[in-house]
Design a protein around this motif. Structure first.
Motif, PDB file in Angstrom:
ATOM      1  N   ARG A 128       0.850  -1.195   0.000  1.00  0.00           N
ATOM      2  CA  ARG A 128       0.000   0.000   0.000  1.00  0.00           C
ATOM      3  C   ARG A 128       0.883   1.241   0.000  1.00  0.00           C
ATOM      4  NH1 ARG A 128      -5.512   0.538   3.172  1.00  0.00           N
ATOM      5  NH2 ARG A 128      -5.898  -0.871   1.446  1.00  0.00           N
ATOM      6  N   ARG A 129       0.522   2.203  -0.838  1.00  0.00           N
ATOM      7  CA  ARG A 129       1.234   3.472  -0.822  1.00  0.00           C
ATOM      8  C   ARG A 129       0.243   4.614  -0.676  1.00  0.00           C
ATOM      9  NH1 ARG A 129       1.386   6.514  -5.218  1.00  0.00           N
ATOM     10  NH2 ARG A 129       3.564   7.091  -5.242  1.00  0.00           N
ATOM     11  N   ALA A 131      -1.260   8.178  -1.716  1.00  0.00           N
ATOM     12  CA  ALA A 131      -1.363   8.906  -2.991  1.00  0.00           C
ATOM     13  C   ALA A 131      -2.360  10.047  -2.829  1.00  0.00           C
ATOM     14  CB  ALA A 131      -1.802   7.968  -4.113  1.00  0.00           C
ATOM     15  N   LYS A 135      -4.902  11.917   0.419  1.00  0.00           N
ATOM     16  CA  LYS A 135      -6.354  11.796   0.333  1.00  0.00           C
ATOM     17  C   LYS A 135      -6.768  10.403  -0.137  1.00  0.00           C
ATOM     18  CE  LYS A 135      -6.436  16.023  -1.690  1.00  0.00           C
ATOM     19  NZ  LYS A 135      -6.967  17.133  -2.514  1.00  0.00           N
ATOM     20  N   GLY A 136      -5.817   9.515  -0.322  1.00  0.00           N
ATOM     21  CA  GLY A 136      -6.139   8.153  -0.733  1.00  0.00           C
ATOM     22  C   GLY A 136      -4.953   7.217  -0.590  1.00  0.00           C
ATOM     23  N   PHE A 137      -5.265   5.935  -0.665  1.00  0.00           N
ATOM     24  CA  PHE A 137      -4.225   4.904  -0.684  1.00  0.00           C
ATOM     25  C   PHE A 137      -4.400   4.069  -1.940  1.00  0.00           C
ATOM     26  CE2 PHE A 137      -4.975   5.536   3.900  1.00  0.00           C
ATOM     27  CZ  PHE A 137      -3.689   5.872   4.288  1.00  0.00           C
ATOM     28  N   VAL A 138      -3.299   3.591  -2.474  1.00  0.00           N
ATOM     29  CA  VAL A 138      -3.376   2.685  -3.609  1.00  0.00           C
ATOM     30  C   VAL A 138      -2.494   1.471  -3.323  1.00  0.00           C
ATOM     31  CG1 VAL A 138      -3.164   2.442  -6.111  1.00  0.00           C
ATOM     32  CG2 VAL A 138      -3.617   4.697  -5.138  1.00  0.00           C
ATOM     33  N   ASP A 139      -3.055   0.286  -3.516  1.00  0.00           N
ATOM     34  CA  ASP A 139      -2.262  -0.930  -3.360  1.00  0.00           C
ATOM     35  C   ASP A 139      -1.651  -1.286  -4.708  1.00  0.00           C
ATOM     36  OD1 ASP A 139      -3.187  -0.954  -0.807  1.00  0.00           O
ATOM     37  OD2 ASP A 139      -4.684  -2.525  -1.127  1.00  0.00           O
TER      38      ASP A 139
END
Ligand SMILES: Cc1cc2nc3c(=O)[nH]c(=O)nc-3n(C[C@H](O)[C@H](O)[C@H](O)COP(=O)(O)OP(=O)(O)OC[C@H]3O[C@@H](n4cnc5c(N)ncnc54)[C@H](O)[C@@H]3O)c2cc1C
Ligand SMILES: Nc1ncnc2c1ncn2[C@@H]1O[C@H](COP(=O)(O)O)[C@@H](O)[C@H]1O
Lengths: 320, 248
Positions: A128-129, A131, A135-139
């Motif tokens: 998970r980072r 982004a 305001k959000g996370f992206v795996d």
């Protein structure tokens, strides 16, 4: 096979973020049933000490000269190849951001940056980072055989050291195939923790009214050993140096504590600081949007509240 | 001197971020897009080179047709021409490979990009591009003076700055400092009119494997309500920071 941590130094000393990289490498190595090793360039600190963070072997590189991102990247890549490392962990410091993309090209590896969590899966490695400016996370799943993971400094934190020493072996820097960089001058604040690495940050905005009022901010910061930051207009007006400007277009930080004084909490400001673990807001306006993003709030005049808080911190420090 | 400026097409800084119902993508509905703020500083710096050093300025974006208004805006600010590589920019390696290909085909003396895209906050494309080309790379660049084959540069380091000298061609990843906030240009009517007739070339992508894949998107958990403390009771705050938050 192994997982390789890059240990960044400053004037020979290990940077704090490097211990995070070491511990992260040890974690990933354990998940993959392999060992964690490290490469350190131009260190005077003792590499054997990295054993305390789970590193079994350190490749020590000396005499690499002034910083050149390609010399560093090619050297890290050479160690990774020699040790058949499948993963390389690099902190996302300013230096790390110069190096990591070049390492990924040299090793034909996947690169994931801005990481503040441990991988959620190892096959394929998925992590998970952060982004969209927090305001959000992206795996992300990696698609190459090798991966480079770049961590947000102070994201995971440095674990308590354990008993252990690492074996140390010498490795030569890879000086060829690097475009030349002549470093003329390095100008760095002394005795202060660089903002991206700071655990405690005291920050102020236009509510302070004038550059000459920053002594109350400096005093508050000093009382708890915090670094200082500011909002964008404050640096645009030259009240504070640009290097203190946090937010979407400044530095993104994630300290344990962020104290915001006289800052309204515009969305672009929050973008750079909302990853802070705890936020305190001091503002005269009870409707200031920052209170919605805060953990603790005081509605009050900075010129009255801040000196009192400084005294209270000093008293606390004296007693603890 | 030929300067290529990389333009990332990103949600406006005030945009609310939402993801699609299946959490597989960023939801662009109702979002307005702008030139990545870091790229605006680089673009303005390049336009100065055009005005003072006779440089030609090309802007490039790897993106689908929806990014063309952003490229037109860059033309209105002063770039001479634009290139759009017609592909969804899903992975930094893929994007860097496309730009590297254009650089090799057209031959530029300098590439200026931004320190990071404010959407995915990757900080990857410029460094990868430089490594693919074998060119010097300067990240977080806050000062740039090109004189012939050399460039004097200043970059941010943790807690300070480093001044150095590199050779060009090079890749610069810039930010505020390349020019100041007050120097940024807002397109005027004349610029907008001229931009309509400036060349915007669309090229198809070259083959490049993606090296990462975004598999899941998620919003941060909502924050607990703020605890308000009386301004006369700062000791309470100190106590909470120590005993409850455990941050001091
Ligand atoms: C593209 C773009 C990018 C941006 N990027 C950033 C960024 O990276 N970082 C950033 O910070 N901003 C950024 N901004 C600007 C942002 O929108 C706000 O304008 C800015 O953050 C406001 O700064 P401020 O809170 O210091 O000032 P103000 O909004 O003027 O707020 C001052 C606050 O101080 C309070 N106050 C006044 N007197 C006192 C007192 N005596 N005691 C206590 N409180 C007092 C007021 O109630 C007010 O809430 C960006 C804007 C744009 C358009
Ligand atoms: N799709 C793209 N097209 C053109 N330039 C890009 C693209 N993505 C990133 N860049 C450039 O690379 C910089 C850093 O982006 P990133 O690596 O995505 O954080 C941006 O500021 C742009 O200058």
């Amino acid at each position: 096979m192994s997982i390789l941590a890059f240990i960044e130094t400053w004037e020979g000393k290990f940077k704090k973020a490097s211990f995070e990289s070491a511990a992260y490498a040890a974690h990933v190595a354990k998940e993959l049933n392999t060992e964690a090793i490290a490469v350190v360039i131009n260190a005077t600190d003792d590499p054997a000490a990295l054993g305390a963070y789970g590193i079994s072997k350190v490749y020590r590189v000396g005499d690499a000269g002034d910083f050149n991102n390609y010399v560093w990247a090619n050297t890290i890549a050479a160690v990774a190849k020699e040790t058949e490392s499948t993963g390389v962990i690099i902190s996302g410091t300013f230096g790390g951001k110069m190096i990591a993309p070049a390492v990924s090209i040299a090793l034909e590896a996947s690169l994931v940056t801005n990481i503040s969590e441990k991988p959620s899966s190892t096959n394929p490695l998925t992590v998970r980072r952060s982004a969209f400016s927090s305001k959000g996370f992206v795996d992300y799943a990696v698609k190459s055989d090798r991966f480079i993971l770049s961590l947000i400094p102070n994201g995971i934190g440095v674990p308590a050291p354990v008993d252990g020493t690492a074996e140390v072996t010498s490795f030569s820097p890879v000086m060829e195939n690097a475009p030349e960089v002549k470093v003329h001058e390095v100008d760095r604040v002394r005795g202060k923790i660089p903002l991206p690495e700071a655990e405690l940050v005291v920050s102020a905005g236009r509510g302070l009214k004038d550059a000459s009022n920053w002594n109350i901010i400096e005093d508050l910061a000093e009382s708890i050993g915090a670094s200082t930051a500011c909002s964008k207009p404050v640096s645009d007006m030259g009240w504070r140096p640009h290097s203190e400007h946090v937010g979407q277009t400044g530095i993104a930080i994630n300290p344990n504590l962020y104290i915001a004084i006289g800052i309204s909490g515009a969305i672009q400001h929050l973008a750079g600081v909302s990853a802070s673990k705890k936020i305190v807001v001091i503002n005269t306006d009870p409707e200031a949007p920052f209170f919605k993003a805060a953990d603790y709030g005081i509605v009050g005049d900075a010129f009255e509240v801040v000196p009192k808080l400084t005294e209270a911190f000093k008293k606390f420090k004296a007693e603890n | 001197m030929k300067v290529l400026v990389c333009i990332s097409h990103v949600p406006d800084t005030t945009a609310k971020i939402n993801f699609t119902a299946d959490n597989k993508a960023f939801d662009k509905n109702g979002v307005s897009f702008v030139i990545n703020p870091y790229d605006e500083f680089g673009l303005t710096r390049a336009v100065w080179m055009q005005e003072k050093q006779g440089a030609t300025v090309t802007v490039i974006n790897v993106g689908t047709a929806e990014t063309e208004p952003t490229l037109r805006k860059a033309l209105a600010i002063g770039a001479n021409d634009a290139i759009r590589v017609n592909a969804e920019p899903k992975d930094a390696f893929f994007v860097a490979k496309q730009i590297a290909n254009i650089v090799k085909e057209n031959g530029y003396d300098l590439v200026i990009a931004g320190r990071e895209s404010i959407d995915y906050n990757g900080s990857q494309v410029p460094g990868m591009l430089a490594a693919m080309l074998g060119w010097p790379f300067v990240n977080a660049c806050v000062g740039l003076e090109v004189e012939g084959e050399k460039a004097k540069v200043i970059r941010e380091i943790d807690g300070g700055k480093e001044k150095s000298e590199i050779s060009v061609p090079a890749v610069i990843a810039g930010q505020k400092g390349l020019v100041e906030e007050k120097d940024l240009r807002i397109p005027n009517m004349r610029g907008i009119m001229q931009a309509r007739n400036k060349p915007l070339k669309v090229v198809e992508p070259v083959d490049a494997q993606m090296r990462t894949e975004a598999v899941h998107f998620e919003k941060p958990a909502p924050k607990a309500p703020v605890k308000m403390i009386d301004p006369g009771e700062v000791e309470t705050l100190v106590d909470l920071l120590h005993n409850e938050a455990k941050v001091i």
